[in-house]
Scaffold this motif. Structure first.
Motif, short mmCIF file in Angstrom:
data_model
loop_
_atom_site.label_atom_id
_atom_site.label_comp_id
_atom_site.label_asym_id
_atom_site.label_seq_id
_atom_site.Cartn_x
_atom_site.Cartn_y
_atom_site.Cartn_z
N ARG A 185 -7.39 8.97 7.83
CA ARG A 185 -6.48 9.95 8.57
C ARG A 185 -5.65 10.66 7.30
NH1 ARG A 185 -8.65 9.76 13.08
NH2 ARG A 185 -8.24 8.09 14.36
N GLY A 186 -5.41 11.78 7.53
CA GLY A 186 -4.76 12.65 6.64
C GLY A 186 -3.29 12.27 6.35
N GLU A 187 -2.62 12.88 5.01
CA GLU A 187 -1.46 12.62 4.70
C GLU A 187 -0.45 12.68 5.83
OE1 GLU A 187 1.64 13.50 1.06
OE2 GLU A 187 -0.35 14.77 1.21
N VAL A 188 -0.50 14.12 6.68
CA VAL A 188 0.53 14.26 7.67
C VAL A 188 0.50 13.46 8.48
CG1 VAL A 188 1.15 16.17 9.23
CG2 VAL A 188 0.34 16.63 6.86
N ARG A 189 -0.68 12.80 9.07
CA ARG A 189 -0.68 11.75 10.25
C ARG A 189 0.09 10.57 9.62
NH1 ARG A 189 -4.03 11.70 14.91
NH2 ARG A 189 -3.76 9.74 15.70
N ALA A 210 -3.21 -2.86 9.04
CA ALA A 210 -4.18 -3.40 10.03
C ALA A 210 -3.68 -3.26 11.41
CB ALA A 210 -4.28 -4.82 9.64
N ALA A 211 -2.48 -3.53 11.85
CA ALA A 211 -1.86 -3.43 13.31
C ALA A 211 -1.95 -2.09 13.71
CB ALA A 211 -0.65 -4.11 13.31
N TRP A 212 -1.69 -1.03 12.81
CA TRP A 212 -1.71 0.51 13.03
C TRP A 212 -3.11 0.66 13.49
CZ3 TRP A 212 -2.54 4.88 9.79
CH2 TRP A 212 -2.46 6.08 10.51
N ILE A 213 -4.17 0.47 12.56
CA ILE A 213 -5.39 0.82 12.60
C ILE A 213 -5.93 0.09 13.94
CG2 ILE A 213 -7.73 0.62 11.82
CD1 ILE A 213 -6.41 0.99 9.07
N THR A 214 -5.56 -0.99 14.35
CA THR A 214 -6.10 -1.66 15.57
C THR A 214 -5.62 -0.94 16.83
OG1 THR A 214 -6.22 -3.91 14.28
CG2 THR A 214 -6.07 -4.14 16.54
N ALA A 215 -4.41 -0.64 16.66
CA ALA A 215 -3.91 0.11 17.74
C ALA A 215 -4.49 1.37 17.96
CB ALA A 215 -2.15 0.32 17.58
N GLY A 216 -5.26 2.01 17.09
CA GLY A 216 -5.95 3.43 17.16
C GLY A 216 -5.17 4.43 16.49
N LEU A 231 0.91 -1.26 0.12
CA LEU A 231 -0.10 0.05 -0.13
C LEU A 231 0.70 1.28 0.01
CD1 LEU A 231 -2.38 -1.00 2.84
CD2 LEU A 231 -2.89 -1.40 0.20
N THR A 232 0.51 2.37 -0.76
CA THR A 232 0.98 3.83 -0.78
C THR A 232 0.44 4.44 0.44
OG1 THR A 232 -0.31 4.41 -2.38
CG2 THR A 232 1.90 3.50 -3.18
N VAL A 233 0.73 5.79 0.29
CA VAL A 233 0.41 6.69 1.44
C VAL A 233 -1.30 6.99 1.10
CG1 VAL A 233 0.29 8.96 2.30
CG2 VAL A 233 2.56 7.70 2.42
N PRO A 234 -1.56 7.34 -0.15
CA PRO A 234 -2.85 7.64 -0.40
C PRO A 234 -3.80 6.38 -0.21
CG PRO A 234 -1.60 8.31 -2.12
CD PRO A 234 -0.64 7.65 -1.25
N GLU A 235 -3.35 5.27 -0.31
CA GLU A 235 -4.33 4.14 0.01
C GLU A 235 -4.58 3.83 1.43
OE1 GLU A 235 -3.04 1.21 -3.82
OE2 GLU A 235 -1.75 1.36 -2.20
N VAL A 236 -3.37 4.07 2.29
CA VAL A 236 -3.57 3.85 3.59
C VAL A 236 -4.54 5.03 4.20
CG1 VAL A 236 -2.21 4.15 6.10
CG2 VAL A 236 -1.29 2.95 3.99
N MET A 237 -4.54 6.33 3.54
CA MET A 237 -5.09 7.52 4.10
C MET A 237 -6.56 7.08 3.84
SD MET A 237 -2.95 10.71 2.33
CE MET A 237 -4.60 11.65 1.97
#
Length: 72
Positions: A18-22, A51-57, A7-13
């Motif tokens: 969450r925004g690009e800066v975050r 997925a782990a990052w999202i699960t961690a909040g 995944l790239t940054v825009p896909e993770v966004m």
């Protein structure tokens, strides 16, 4: 054996809402694990790391670890 999706940054966004800066701050701090990269190049992430990052909040900074110094 399946190849993990990258995944790239825009896909993770889009996935994390969450925004690009975050996303970039989380990747720079180590809260969001990215694949190895050369300086000043794009970030790439695995689905498992996102997925782990999202699960961690979706933290911006990694969780504090144990302190290396002791009070003696």
């Amino acid at each position: 054996m399946s190849i993990p999706r990258i995944l790239t940054v825009p896909e993770v966004m889009a996935v994390s809402r969450r925004g690009e800066v975050r996303v970039r701050r989380a990747a720079n701090s180590g809260a969001l694990k990215s694949l190895p990269r050369a300086p000043r190049t794009r970030f790439f992430f695995t689905e498992d790391a996102v997925a782990a990052w999202i699960t961690a909040g979706t933290p911006e900074m990694p969780a504090p670890g144990r302190s290396s110094c002791r009070d003696e």
